[in-house]
Structure formats: C-alpha cells, structure tokens
Design a protein around this motif. Structure first.
Motif, mmCIF file in Angstrom:
data_model
loop_
_atom_site.group_PDB
_atom_site.id
_atom_site.type_symbol
_atom_site.label_atom_id
_atom_site.label_comp_id
_atom_site.label_asym_id
_atom_site.label_seq_id
_atom_site.Cartn_x
_atom_site.Cartn_y
_atom_site.Cartn_z
ATOM 1 N N TYR A 56 0.823 -1.218 0.000
ATOM 2 C CA TYR A 56 0.000 0.000 0.000
ATOM 3 C C TYR A 56 0.857 1.269 0.000
ATOM 4 O O TYR A 56 0.331 2.374 -0.112
ATOM 5 N N GLY A 57 2.149 1.121 0.180
ATOM 6 C CA GLY A 57 3.031 2.283 0.084
ATOM 7 C C GLY A 57 3.006 3.202 1.294
ATOM 8 O O GLY A 57 3.343 4.389 1.183
ATOM 9 N N THR A 60 6.051 5.465 1.953
ATOM 10 C CA THR A 60 6.408 6.708 1.260
ATOM 11 C C THR A 60 6.205 7.891 2.207
ATOM 12 O O THR A 60 6.826 8.930 2.037
ATOM 13 N N VAL A 74 6.828 12.337 5.619
ATOM 14 C CA VAL A 74 5.617 13.169 5.543
ATOM 15 C C VAL A 74 4.815 13.040 6.848
ATOM 16 O O VAL A 74 4.365 14.028 7.423
ATOM 17 N N GLY A 75 4.638 11.808 7.305
ATOM 18 C CA GLY A 75 3.915 11.557 8.552
ATOM 19 C C GLY A 75 4.882 11.169 9.654
ATOM 20 O O GLY A 75 6.087 11.041 9.418
ATOM 21 N N PRO A 76 4.362 10.982 10.877
ATOM 22 C CA PRO A 76 5.243 10.612 11.996
ATOM 23 C C PRO A 76 5.808 9.204 11.832
ATOM 24 O O PRO A 76 5.194 8.364 11.190
ATOM 25 N N LEU A 78 6.455 5.432 12.700
ATOM 26 C CA LEU A 78 5.508 4.534 13.363
ATOM 27 C C LEU A 78 6.178 3.585 14.359
ATOM 28 O O LEU A 78 5.508 2.759 14.970
ATOM 29 N N ILE A 81 4.523 2.915 17.876
ATOM 30 C CA ILE A 81 3.105 3.304 17.775
ATOM 31 C C ILE A 81 2.235 2.502 18.758
ATOM 32 O O ILE A 81 1.249 3.032 19.300
ATOM 33 N N MET A 98 -7.751 2.253 15.888
ATOM 34 C CA MET A 98 -6.711 2.130 14.865
ATOM 35 C C MET A 98 -7.362 1.746 13.533
ATOM 36 O O MET A 98 -7.027 2.305 12.479
ATOM 37 N N TRP A 101 -9.072 4.741 12.080
ATOM 38 C CA TRP A 101 -8.101 5.676 11.499
ATOM 39 C C TRP A 101 -7.601 5.176 10.149
ATOM 40 O O TRP A 101 -7.566 5.909 9.167
ATOM 41 N N LEU A 102 -7.202 3.895 10.109
ATOM 42 C CA LEU A 102 -6.617 3.359 8.881
ATOM 43 C C LEU A 102 -7.634 3.370 7.738
ATOM 44 O O LEU A 102 -7.278 3.630 6.588
ATOM 45 N N ASP A 109 -10.278 13.150 11.297
ATOM 46 C CA ASP A 109 -9.730 14.504 11.403
ATOM 47 C C ASP A 109 -9.684 15.090 9.990
ATOM 48 O O ASP A 109 -8.824 14.742 9.190
ATOM 49 N N VAL A 117 -6.310 5.391 1.883
ATOM 50 C CA VAL A 117 -5.596 4.623 0.862
ATOM 51 C C VAL A 117 -6.425 3.454 0.329
ATOM 52 O O VAL A 117 -5.945 2.669 -0.474
ATOM 53 N N LEU A 119 -8.066 0.806 2.056
ATOM 54 C CA LEU A 119 -7.833 -0.519 2.644
ATOM 55 C C LEU A 119 -9.124 -1.320 2.708
ATOM 56 O O LEU A 119 -10.171 -0.771 3.063
ATOM 57 N N ILE A 127 -2.761 -4.996 8.880
ATOM 58 C CA ILE A 127 -1.843 -3.866 9.064
ATOM 59 C C ILE A 127 -1.847 -3.410 10.524
ATOM 60 O O ILE A 127 -0.790 -3.182 11.118
HETATM 61 C C1 HEC Z 1 0.472 10.729 1.895
HETATM 62 C C2 HEC Z 1 1.149 10.367 3.114
HETATM 63 C C3 HEC Z 1 0.632 9.233 3.959
HETATM 64 C C4 HEC Z 1 0.381 7.932 3.592
HETATM 65 C C5 HEC Z 1 0.472 7.310 2.205
HETATM 66 C C6 HEC Z 1 0.045 7.225 4.804
HETATM 67 N N1 HEC Z 1 0.067 8.060 5.872
HETATM 68 FE FE1 HEC Z 1 -0.261 7.573 7.809
HETATM 69 N N2 HEC Z 1 -0.091 9.497 8.346
HETATM 70 C C7 HEC Z 1 0.269 10.536 7.495
HETATM 71 C C8 HEC Z 1 0.297 11.764 8.258
HETATM 72 C C9 HEC Z 1 0.643 13.148 7.700
HETATM 73 C C10 HEC Z 1 -0.061 11.431 9.579
HETATM 74 C C11 HEC Z 1 -0.190 12.366 10.768
HETATM 75 C C12 HEC Z 1 -1.670 12.600 10.915
HETATM 76 C C13 HEC Z 1 -2.079 13.567 11.950
HETATM 77 O O1 HEC Z 1 -1.451 13.630 13.029
HETATM 78 O O2 HEC Z 1 -3.082 14.230 11.676
HETATM 79 C C14 HEC Z 1 -0.290 9.995 9.593
HETATM 80 C C15 HEC Z 1 -0.618 9.276 10.739
HETATM 81 C C16 HEC Z 1 -0.657 7.912 10.805
HETATM 82 C C17 HEC Z 1 -0.831 7.153 12.008
HETATM 83 C C18 HEC Z 1 -0.933 7.733 13.411
HETATM 84 C C19 HEC Z 1 0.481 7.976 13.867
HETATM 85 C C20 HEC Z 1 0.639 8.544 15.249
HETATM 86 O O3 HEC Z 1 1.780 8.827 15.600
HETATM 87 O O4 HEC Z 1 -0.334 8.702 15.977
HETATM 88 C C21 HEC Z 1 -0.782 5.852 11.671
HETATM 89 C C22 HEC Z 1 -0.898 4.647 12.595
HETATM 90 C C23 HEC Z 1 -0.601 5.784 10.243
HETATM 91 N N3 HEC Z 1 -0.537 7.051 9.753
HETATM 92 C C24 HEC Z 1 -0.503 4.610 9.528
HETATM 93 C C25 HEC Z 1 -0.444 4.574 8.138
HETATM 94 C C26 HEC Z 1 -0.498 3.345 7.376
HETATM 95 C C27 HEC Z 1 -0.554 1.955 7.967
HETATM 96 C C28 HEC Z 1 -0.463 3.699 6.059
HETATM 97 C C29 HEC Z 1 -0.608 2.809 4.864
HETATM 98 C C30 HEC Z 1 -1.806 1.996 4.799
HETATM 99 C C31 HEC Z 1 -0.350 5.144 6.005
HETATM 100 N N4 HEC Z 1 -0.344 5.632 7.277
HETATM 101 C C32 HEC Z 1 -0.247 5.872 4.835
HETATM 102 C C33 HEC Z 1 0.565 10.435 6.166
HETATM 103 C C34 HEC Z 1 0.423 9.293 5.408
#
Ligand code: HEC
Length: 135
Positions: A56-57, A60, A74-76, A78, A81, A98, A101-102, A109, A117, A119, A127
């Motif tokens: 699912y990437g 990236t 880009v994001g925090p 993990l 977590i 969780m 959110w996923l 938010d 993405v 899922l 995941i």
């Molecule tokens: C385009 C970028 C992007 C992609 C692709 C992405 N995420 Fe994220 N993700 C983010 C960002 C930015 C945040 C921070 C969100 C916030 O705090 O509002 C986040 C937050 C999260 C969190 C919460 C982290 C925390 O510290 O509380 C989780 C868990 C997470 N993502 C899992 C995933 C998973 C699993 C995938 C793939 C299925 C995924 N993300 C794909 C950008 C992305």
C-alpha cells in the motif's frame, strides 16, 4: 532404580519444554514485538500486515521499523506506535480506533494530510496487527 528410570523422562520433558519455549523467545526480537498478542487484539496477521504495508506504500510517508524501504518523512515515524497514548493525537490508542483511522483518516480529522488509501477491512486488520508489534 526408580531414579534411574525417571531421569530420562525428566530430560525428555526438559527438552520438550525447550522446543516449545524457543520459538516464543526468538519471536521477541526488536521490532518483532509480541506478534501473537497483536494478532489477538486486532484479529489480523502481523506478518501479512508487514507485506501489505509495503504494497500500500505506507512507507512513502512513514518510517516503519521492519519494513524495507519505509523511510518517509511526511507523517510521523511509526516505531513505538503500539505504546503511544493517542493515534494522530486525536483517538485513544485502541484496536478499534486504529482500524477507524486506517480506514478513513479524514473522517476522524478532516484536516489531516493522511489520505484514505482504500484498505479493505481485512487488510486494515492485518496492518493494525503489525503496527501493534511496534512497541
Ligand atoms: C500521503 C502520506 C501518507 C500515507 C500514504 C500514509 N500516511 Fe499515515 N499518516 C500521514 C500523516 C501526515 C499522519 C499524521 C496525521 C495527523 O497527526 O493528523 C499519519 C498518521 C498515521 C498514524 C498515526 C500515527 C501517530 O503517531 O499517531 C498511523 C498509525 C498511520 N498514519 C498509519 C499509516 C499506514 C498503515 C499507512 C498505509 C496503509 C499510512 N499511514 C499511509 C501520512 C500518510
């Protein structure tokens, strides 16, 4: 006489215990966490989840321990977590949240940069299982 008879059995028992215990001990490597309990609380399969995270990437945007090439900024990150109190700072960290959110981060938010993405429900469970091994 009795003692001599019992000893081999004791040794066999000890060996059996070791054979049973060894996979459990070796499952406790860093980044591997407790896959059995993660699978149990999510209803997913952490090994499958790790593969899905790659396909699912997610990497990236996130750095994710144990997932090759997952080094996005880009994001925090993990790592850890499973031990964090909140998911994305808004939902108490629990398996149901969780999955919520996923499935659809922007339903939780509306301003978050994390996209939906797409899922499937079972992929989200796998995941989530992997994420809960990251203590
Ligand atoms: C385009 C970028 C992007 C992609 C692709 C992405 N995420 Fe994220 N993700 C983010 C960002 C930015 C945040 C921070 C969100 C916030 O705090 O509002 C986040 C937050 C999260 C969190 C919460 C982290 C925390 O510290 O509380 C989780 C868990 C997470 N993502 C899992 C995933 C998973 C699993 C995938 C793939 C299925 C995924 N993300 C794909 C950008 C992305």
């Amino acid at each position: 006489m009795r003692r001599a008879l019992f000893r081999p059995r004791a040794i066999r028992r000890l060996l059996t215990a070791l054979v049973v215990a060894l996979p459990v001990v070796s499952a406790c490597e860093p980044g591997d966490g407790d896959a059995a309990s993660a699978n149990q609380i999510t209803g997913g399969d952490a090994d499958r989840g790790r593969e899905l995270i790659r396909s699912y990437g997610c990497g990236t945007c996130h750095s994710i321990p144990g997932v090759t090439g997952a080094s996005g900024l880009v994001g925090p990150p993990l790592g850890g977590i499973a031990s964090r109190a909140y998911i994305a700072g808004v939902l108490p960290n629990a398996p149901d949240n969780m999955l919520r959110w996923l499935h659809d981060p922007r339903a939780v938010d509306s301003l978050t940069a994390m996209p939906n993405v797409g899922l499937t429900p079972s992929d989200a469970r796998h995941i989530a299982a992997y994420l809960y091994t990251l203590r």
